[in-house]
Design an enzyme around this catalytic site. Structure first.
Site, PDB file in Angstrom:
ATOM      1  N   HIS A   1      18.914  44.895  43.344  1.00 35.49           N
ATOM      2  CA  HIS A   1      17.750  44.437  42.583  1.00 35.49           C
ATOM      3  C   HIS A   1      18.168  43.612  41.381  1.00 35.49           C
ATOM      4  O   HIS A   1      17.335  43.240  40.566  1.00 35.49           O
ATOM      5  CB  HIS A   1      16.915  45.647  42.162  1.00 35.49           C
ATOM      6  CG  HIS A   1      16.446  46.440  43.336  1.00 35.49           C
ATOM      7  ND1 HIS A   1      15.257  46.183  43.987  1.00 35.49           N
ATOM      8  CD2 HIS A   1      17.035  47.448  44.027  1.00 35.49           C
ATOM      9  CE1 HIS A   1      15.127  47.015  45.013  1.00 35.49           C
ATOM     10  NE2 HIS A   1      16.201  47.793  45.049  1.00 35.49           N
TER      11      HIS A   1
ATOM     12  N   GLU B   1      44.402  42.908  35.696  1.00 33.82           N
ATOM     13  CA  GLU B   1      45.566  42.955  34.818  1.00 33.82           C
ATOM     14  C   GLU B   1      46.850  42.816  35.643  1.00 33.82           C
ATOM     15  O   GLU B   1      47.852  42.288  35.161  1.00 33.82           O
ATOM     16  CB  GLU B   1      45.583  44.269  34.018  1.00 33.82           C
ATOM     17  CG  GLU B   1      46.474  44.201  32.796  1.00 33.82           C
ATOM     18  CD  GLU B   1      46.238  45.339  31.822  1.00 33.82           C
ATOM     19  OE1 GLU B   1      45.450  45.158  30.879  1.00 33.82           O
ATOM     20  OE2 GLU B   1      46.828  46.412  32.007  1.00 33.82           O
TER      21      GLU B   1
ATOM     22  N   LYS C   1      46.371  40.997  21.111  1.00 30.21           N
ATOM     23  CA  LYS C   1      46.683  42.041  20.126  1.00 30.21           C
ATOM     24  C   LYS C   1      47.328  41.408  18.902  1.00 30.21           C
ATOM     25  O   LYS C   1      47.027  41.756  17.755  1.00 30.21           O
ATOM     26  CB  LYS C   1      47.649  43.065  20.724  1.00 30.21           C
ATOM     27  CG  LYS C   1      47.010  44.019  21.690  1.00 30.21           C
ATOM     28  CD  LYS C   1      48.025  45.102  22.067  1.00 30.21           C
ATOM     29  CE  LYS C   1      47.509  45.958  23.208  1.00 30.21           C
ATOM     30  NZ  LYS C   1      48.523  46.810  23.783  1.00 30.21           N
TER      31      LYS C   1
HETATM   32  O1  LIG Z   1      48.124  53.615  27.007  1.00 28.45           O
HETATM   33  P1  LIG Z   1      48.254  52.616  25.934  1.00 28.45           P
HETATM   34  O2  LIG Z   1      49.683  52.319  25.585  1.00 28.45           O
HETATM   35  O3  LIG Z   1      47.464  53.020  24.714  1.00 28.45           O
HETATM   36  O4  LIG Z   1      47.671  51.270  26.455  1.00 28.45           O
HETATM   37  C1  LIG Z   1      46.318  51.094  26.751  1.00 28.45           C
HETATM   38  C2  LIG Z   1      46.134  49.747  27.380  1.00 28.45           C
HETATM   39  O5  LIG Z   1      46.633  48.796  26.458  1.00 28.45           O
HETATM   40  C3  LIG Z   1      46.656  47.447  26.865  1.00 28.45           C
HETATM   41  O6  LIG Z   1      45.396  46.926  26.938  1.00 28.45           O
HETATM   42  C4  LIG Z   1      47.353  47.264  28.177  1.00 28.45           C
HETATM   43  O7  LIG Z   1      47.184  45.968  28.618  1.00 28.45           O
HETATM   44  C5  LIG Z   1      46.805  48.228  29.215  1.00 28.45           C
HETATM   45  O8  LIG Z   1      47.552  48.117  30.389  1.00 28.45           O
HETATM   46  C6  LIG Z   1      46.892  49.630  28.692  1.00 28.45           C
HETATM   47  O9  LIG Z   1      46.388  50.498  29.649  1.00 28.45           O
END
Ligand SMILES: O=P(O)(O)OC[C@H]1O[C@H](O)[C@H](O)[C@@H](O)[C@@H]1O
Length: 617
Positions: free
Chosen positions: A425, A396, A530
């Site tokens: 293995h 990331e 998202k």
């Molecule tokens: O901690 P949050 O705001 O719920 O985010 C949870 C995750 O969301 C996304 O996938 C971001 O890319 C991550 O970097 C992050 O850790």
């Protein structure tokens, strides 16, 4: 290892060297960079020809690549031992070693990289002083302050860190000692952690690595929006839900998977006649949706996440520290290990800086463009999740489309791995003999088991000796087939060494990002997925509306996919509509009147129950 020492070991005749130099018009140093061992005369000439052609075309990148391709790995045991000793990094206080002798970088490469490394060190100094090191998001990057609060750029931030640490320790002590009780007056015995990505991977890794066999509170995780997975965790808790502390972790406080996990857990609490708020803890940014919910509902506790700490580097914030402390893990030791490692990584002498050495090896192994994958193999069961944790930290951070100057670079290094010897293995066959698209990182732990427990299962040999032998054997076997590897060795898996490992990789990622000129601290690509998921759910709502209208008719009007798409005004999304229908049909939320999902154009769909109220909503 100097190229001069390479040539002294494998020196071909000087007449042959002169011949190559004069035919191809290359210099001694260019020839020196072309590895001659085990290469036929024909091959050496072919490579020299290409180097010469590329040089005259002014194409230095190609030259660099050619040089690299033709640098083989050292095969002479004495020279290899010398290289090992020359480059072995040791951190005495941490009991941590870094061996990069099985990466074939040359002196020329080191020279080439020196100014860029110095620039990376300077970037790191600025970052630690509070520069906006994440320019796209306009944020400071402060995870190093978490373990050295005196480095925070102002006293407000320093106090925030210190007070949060104090609050975490106090809360954990009170829960473990029974001062903070369950609503029925008993002790909290379990933790259910709800979070995803950086809000789960660190706590999962650390729990697996460090939780004692009988921790004061045993931890479980909900880290997905998979209903069956959530049901499984809740079912496993059963009546123990009443003595479970639920820690909801989300920096943004609005991640859908985490929100869903929370709603599912709250439903389970209601069904069990329990009051969630009395057992709920939130770790999130101030005033996020989650923070406001927790405040309004009066949850048991709230801990802050800071704007300037990214999810994937949040293990030393409340995100990692609270669950760890509740499991009886010494979090101050974890912080101390990380601080010591950070300190070591502040030197500008490359060979004394373990994070820089790692970043350098990554650059060498992947040509600075991610051309090879990083396979991480800890030979210790408790470190099983390290590769998974690193997957997010590295991928990331480094997987970026654009560099800091806006050039399209599509950077990144793929990370995968599991544990040794188990996965010898599974995939060592390919690593040794198959497609050469990786470099390996072995994580070695010297202490096999606590003192006083060892025994010899054959004369002179313990179970741990086998694990040791498997690691060394695999390292040698890979090496003898020209597959490069790094070995990180720690004395034992302790809070201190785990803190140091986390810090080592955090810093290596930051330095590597500077070397390739990218922002390691944002994740714009994640947003695209998202957003697309949100659009799918919005389309599903439209499909449901259209089906509802048709299903409320008398008689019910089953619709084809084309009809649904037309009525949704989404003809271009017919494939997605089909997938939505297939998913709903599999979950009894849509009924198929005709045809079947294997032949999409044949199906006609309606809803089992029509919702008249919704028609007029
Ligand atoms: O901690 P949050 O705001 O719920 O985010 C949870 C995750 O969301 C996304 O996938 C971001 O890319 C991550 O970097 C992050 O850790």
């Amino acid at each position: 290892m100097a190229s001069s020492s390479l040539s002294s070991i494998y020196s071909p005749s000087s007449s042959f060297k002169s011949e190559v130099k004069s035919i191809h018009r290359i210099t001694s140093s260019q020839l020196g960079s072309i590895y001659l061992h085990n290469k036929s005369r024909f091959h050496v000439h072919a490579v020299a020809r290409e180097v010469s052609a590329s040089l005259s075309a002014g194409n230095n990148d190609v030259v660099h690549k050619l040089k690299k391709e033709n640098v083989g790995l050292e095969k002479n045991p004495n020279a290899l031992w010398k290289r090992y000793v020359d480059w072995l990094y040791q951190h005495k206080e941490l009991g941590l070693y870094l061996d990069i002798s099985r990466v074939g970088f040359t002196d020329g490469f080191l020279e080439e990289m020196e100014p860029r490394l110095q620039k990376a060190f300077k970037d790191m100094v600025d970052l630690e002083k509070g520069a906006i090191a994440n320019p796209d998001e306009g944020r400071m990057v402060g995870h190093y302050w978490l373990r050295s609060p005196h480095l925070a750029p102002n006293s407000f931030l320093r106090l925030q860190i210190e007070n949060t640490l104090e609050a975490v320790c106090q809360f954990a002590n009170d829960v473990v000692s029974g001062k903070i009780k369950t609503p029925s007056g008993g002790r909290f015995m379990q933790i259910l952690s709800v979070g995803i990505g950086g809000s789960a991977l660190g706590p999962q890794f650390v729990a697996e690595a460090l939780a004692p066999d009988n921790p004061p509170l045993k931890i479980r995780f909900i880290d997905n929006t998979d209903p069956a997975g959530i049901d499984h965790q809740i079912a496993q808790l059963g009546p123990e839900l009443a003595s479970t502390l639920v820690i909801v972790i989300s920096k943004s406080g609005g991640t859908p998977e985490t929100r869903n996990g929370l709603l599912e857990v709250q439903k389970a609490f209601r069904e069990a006649g329990l009051i969630f708020a009395k057992q709920g803890v939130a770790i999130t940014q101030e005033n996020s949706l989650l923070d406001n919910t927790a405040r309004i509902e009066g949850w048991l506790a709230r801990f802050p996440m800071f704007d300037w700490v990214g999810g994937r580097t949040s293990e030393m914030s409340a995100v990692g520290l609270l669950p760890a402390a509740l499991q009886g893990i010494d979090i101050r030791e974890m912080l101390a290990g990380a601080a010591l490692m950070d300190e070591a990584n502040r030197t500008t002498v490359v060979r004394d800086n373990p994070a820089a050495l790692l970043a350098l090896c990554w650059y060498w192994a992947t040509d600075g463009v991610g051309s090879k994958d990083m396979v991480v193999l800890p030979y210790k069961d408790s470190l099983l999740l390290f590769s998974r944790y690193l997957q997010q930290l590295v991928m990331e951070s480094l997987g970026k489309e654009f560099d800091l100057d806006g050039n399209r670079v599509n950077q990144g290094i793929s990370v995968y791995g599991n544990k040794g010897s188990t996965d010898q293995h599974a995939y060592i066959q390919q690593l040794r003999e198959g497609v050469h698209n990786f470099f390996a990182t072995f994580i070695e732990v010297l202490r096999d088991r606590p003192p006083g427990h060892d025994w010899e299962l054959e004369p002179g040999v313990t179970c741990g000796d086998y694990l040791f032998g498997m690691l060394q054997g695999t390292r040698s076997a890979l090496y003898s087939n020209d597959r490069e590897s790094i070995t990180v060795t720690v004395q034992e898996v302790t809070p201190r060494s785990v803190g140091a490992l986390v810090a080592l990789y955090e810093r290596a990622v930051g330095i590597y990002a500077s070397l390739v000129n990218i922002n390691a601290y944002h994740q714009p690509g994640v947003e695209a997925g998202k957003k697309a998921a949100g659009e799918v759910l919005a389309l599903q709502k439209r499909v449901l509306q259209v089906l509802n209208e048709a299903s409320c008719k008398q008689p019910v009007e089953p619709l084809t996919l084309d009809e649904i798409a037309e009525r949704c005004h989404c003809e271009d999304d017919i494939e997605m509509i089909y997938k939505i229908i297939a998913h709903m049909a599999a979950n009894d939320r849509a009924l198929i009147a005709e045809g079947n999902c294997g032949t999409p154009q044949s199906i006609r769909v309606f809803l089992g129950e029509c919702n008249v109220d919704e028609l007029y909503a």
